[in-house]
Scaffold this active site. Structure first.
Site, short mmCIF file in Angstrom:
data_model
loop_
_atom_site.label_atom_id
_atom_site.label_comp_id
_atom_site.label_asym_id
_atom_site.label_seq_id
_atom_site.Cartn_x
_atom_site.Cartn_y
_atom_site.Cartn_z
N ARG A 149 -2.83 4.38 -4.50
CA ARG A 149 -4.27 4.55 -4.24
C ARG A 149 -4.61 6.00 -3.84
NH1 ARG A 149 -7.17 -0.44 -2.44
NH2 ARG A 149 -5.84 -2.22 -2.99
N ARG A 158 -2.54 10.93 15.01
CA ARG A 158 -3.74 11.12 14.19
C ARG A 158 -4.25 12.52 14.47
NH1 ARG A 158 -8.57 10.72 12.08
NH2 ARG A 158 -10.48 10.75 13.37
N VAL A 159 -4.50 13.26 13.40
CA VAL A 159 -5.08 14.61 13.53
C VAL A 159 -6.37 14.58 12.72
CG1 VAL A 159 -3.00 15.97 14.01
CG2 VAL A 159 -3.51 15.38 11.67
N GLY A 160 -7.50 14.58 13.44
CA GLY A 160 -8.75 14.36 12.74
C GLY A 160 -9.90 15.16 13.29
N SER A 161 -11.08 14.78 12.86
CA SER A 161 -12.27 15.45 13.37
C SER A 161 -13.22 14.42 13.95
CB SER A 161 -12.93 16.26 12.25
OG SER A 161 -12.93 15.49 11.06
N ARG A 212 -14.05 25.36 9.91
CA ARG A 212 -13.42 24.05 10.07
C ARG A 212 -11.94 24.15 9.71
NH1 ARG A 212 -17.64 20.96 8.39
NH2 ARG A 212 -17.07 20.96 6.21
N GLU A 259 -15.46 9.00 16.69
CA GLU A 259 -14.73 9.06 15.42
C GLU A 259 -14.56 7.61 14.97
OE1 GLU A 259 -10.60 8.56 15.69
OE2 GLU A 259 -11.87 7.12 16.70
N MET A 260 -13.64 7.30 14.06
CA MET A 260 -13.62 5.93 13.52
C MET A 260 -12.23 5.34 13.32
SD MET A 260 -16.75 6.48 10.81
CE MET A 260 -17.07 4.75 10.48
N GLU A 261 -11.21 5.87 14.01
CA GLU A 261 -9.85 5.41 13.73
C GLU A 261 -8.95 5.18 14.95
OE1 GLU A 261 -11.12 8.31 12.18
OE2 GLU A 261 -11.72 7.23 10.37
N SER A 294 -16.13 18.68 14.89
CA SER A 294 -16.68 19.28 13.66
C SER A 294 -18.20 19.13 13.59
CB SER A 294 -16.06 18.64 12.43
OG SER A 294 -16.55 17.35 12.29
N ASP A 295 -18.77 18.36 14.51
CA ASP A 295 -20.23 18.31 14.62
C ASP A 295 -20.58 17.87 16.04
OD1 ASP A 295 -19.18 15.69 13.19
OD2 ASP A 295 -21.00 15.10 14.26
N GLY A 300 -7.31 11.87 8.30
CA GLY A 300 -8.05 10.82 7.58
C GLY A 300 -7.99 11.04 6.08
N HIS A 329 0.79 -1.24 0.00
CA HIS A 329 0.00 0.00 0.00
C HIS A 329 0.83 1.28 0.00
CE1 HIS A 329 -2.10 -3.34 2.05
NE2 HIS A 329 -3.10 -2.96 1.26
N ARG A 369 -5.97 16.42 3.00
CA ARG A 369 -5.54 17.24 4.16
C ARG A 369 -4.04 17.02 4.41
NH1 ARG A 369 -10.16 18.01 8.73
NH2 ARG A 369 -10.87 19.98 7.84
N1 LIG Z 1 -18.92 7.68 13.32
C1 LIG Z 1 -18.75 9.01 13.28
N2 LIG Z 1 -17.63 9.50 12.74
C2 LIG Z 1 -17.51 10.84 12.67
C3 LIG Z 1 -18.50 11.69 13.17
N3 LIG Z 1 -18.12 12.98 12.95
C4 LIG Z 1 -16.95 12.89 12.34
BR1 LIG Z 1 -15.98 14.37 11.74
N4 LIG Z 1 -16.54 11.63 12.16
C5 LIG Z 1 -15.25 11.27 11.55
O1 LIG Z 1 -15.36 11.68 10.19
C6 LIG Z 1 -15.33 10.55 9.33
C7 LIG Z 1 -16.74 10.26 8.94
O2 LIG Z 1 -17.33 11.42 8.36
C8 LIG Z 1 -14.70 9.41 10.09
O3 LIG Z 1 -13.34 9.31 9.68
C9 LIG Z 1 -14.82 9.82 11.56
O4 LIG Z 1 -13.58 9.70 12.22
C10 LIG Z 1 -19.66 11.15 13.77
O5 LIG Z 1 -20.56 11.86 14.24
N5 LIG Z 1 -19.74 9.80 13.81
#
Ligand SMILES: Nc1nc2c(nc(Br)n2[C@@H]2O[C@H](CO)[C@@H](O)[C@H]2O)c(=O)[nH]1
Length: 234
Positions: free
Chosen positions: A43, A87-90, A217, A179-181, A203-204, A20, A4, A24
Site C-alpha cells: 500500500r 513517532r516523529v510527526g507534526s 518545515r 495531532e491524530m496518532e 507546523s501550525d 505519518g 499490511h 518522509r
Molecule cells: N487534527 C489535527 N491534526 C493536525 C493538525 N496539525 C497537524 Br500537522 N496535524 C497532523 O497532521 C495530520 C493532518 O494534517 C495528522 O496526521 C495530524 O497528526 C491540526 O491542527 N489538527
C-alpha cells in the site's frame, strides 16, 4: 508477513521511527541512514531498515489517524518483535507559549476517540509514553541544544471539527497541541509491553493562525529527526 507489511521476520530493527507520511520515511532513510534496505511497500506504506552511526534502526510511515498507526504499530510489536516505536510527526499548537517549529515530547496523549473501548476497561486509561524513551529524547535535545516542551497532546479523530473553537476546551486542560496518532500508539505500547514516544514539531498554530513554510518545515523536521536518531536505545 502480515496483511499490511511484507517484511521478513527479522527485517525490522528493535527501534522504529514512524513519521505519518511514508515519503518522509523515504526522506529519512535516504538522508540519514546508511546501508538502507526497503523492507515494506505494501500500500506504499514505505518502510526501511538501515544504520545510523553504526546502530541498526528502522523507519516506516504510520499513515494519518489512529486506525492507521493502530494497525502498523500493533503488527510491528506483535509480529516483528519491535521494542521501541518513536513517532516523529507534526502538530497544531493550541498552547500560547508554543511557537512554530518548536519541538514537543508528548508524555501523554488525551483523545476524543473511542479507540480504547476495545480493552473494556471500567474507566479511562491514561495513554502514556515510555519514561525511558522520554528521558532519552530529552537528553538528546539537551545535547543538540534544543529546548523541548514536555506535556500532554490531544490525539483527535477529526481534522475538520464542526466547532472551530473546540480546541479551546482542550487548551484549558493544559494540552499543548493537536495531532491524530499518539494516543493509539501509546495504547498499543502500554497493552503489548513495548516502549512508545511521540516527538512533534509545531507546523501550525490554532492560537495565532500561523502556518509554517515548506522550507522551514523541512529544517525543523531535520532537527527532530536528529533528536530521535541520537536517543540512547531502550
Ligand atoms: N487534527 C489535527 N491534526 C493536525 C493538525 N496539525 C497537524 Br500537522 N496535524 C497532523 O497532521 C495530520 C493532518 O494534517 C495528522 O496526521 C495530524 O497528526 C491540526 O491542527 N489538527
Amino acid at each position: 508477513m502480515t496483511p499490511h507489511i511484507r517484511a521478513k521476520e527479522n527485517e525490522f530493527a528493535k527501534t522504529v521511527l514512524m513519521p505519518g507520511d511514508p515519503l518522509r520515511a523515504k526522506y529519512i532513510a535516504e538522508n540519514f541512514l546508511d546501508n538502507v534496505v526497503l523492507v515494506n511497500d505494501v500500500r506504499n506504506m514505505l518502510g526501511y531498515t538501515g544504520e545510523y552511526k553504526g546502530k541498526k534502526i528502522s523507519v516506516m510511515g504510520s499513515g494519518m489517524g489512529m486506525p492507521s498507526i493502530g494497525i502498523y504499530s500493533y503488527e510491528l510489536i506483535k509480529f516483528y518483535g519491535v521494542k521501541n516505536i518513536v513517532r516523529v510527526g507534526s502538530c497544531g499548537a493550541i498552547n500560547e507559549d508554543l511557537d512554530l517549529y518548536d519541538i514537543i515530547l508528548a508524555n501523554g496523549a488525551s483523545t476524543n476517540s473511542n479507540f480504547q473501548s476495545t480493552y473494556k476497561l471500567n474507566g479511562i486509561h491514561s495513554a502514556t509514553a515510555s519514561f525511558e524513551l522520554l528521558l532519552s529524547a530529552y537528553k538528546s535535545c539537551e545535547k543538540l541544544g534544543v529546548k523541548p516542551h514536555v506535556g500532554n497532546v490531544l490525539s483527535s479523530d477529526i481534522f475538520y471539527h464542526d466547532d472551530p473553537n473546540d480546541w479551546k476546551n482542550w487548551q484549558k486542560m493544559g494540552v499543548l497541541a493537536i495531532e491524530m496518532e499518539a494516543h493509539a500508539l501509546y495504547l498499543n505500547c502500554n497493552r503489548l509491553g513495548a516502549n512508545g514516544l511521540t516527538i512533534l514539531t509545531v507546523s501550525d498554530s490554532l492560537v495565532t493562525g500561523e502556518e509554517t513554510t515548506a522550507t522551514e518545515r523541512e529544517r525543523s523536521f531535520n532537527q527532530m529527526i536528529e533528536v530521535a536518531l541520537n536517543m540512547d536505545e531502550a
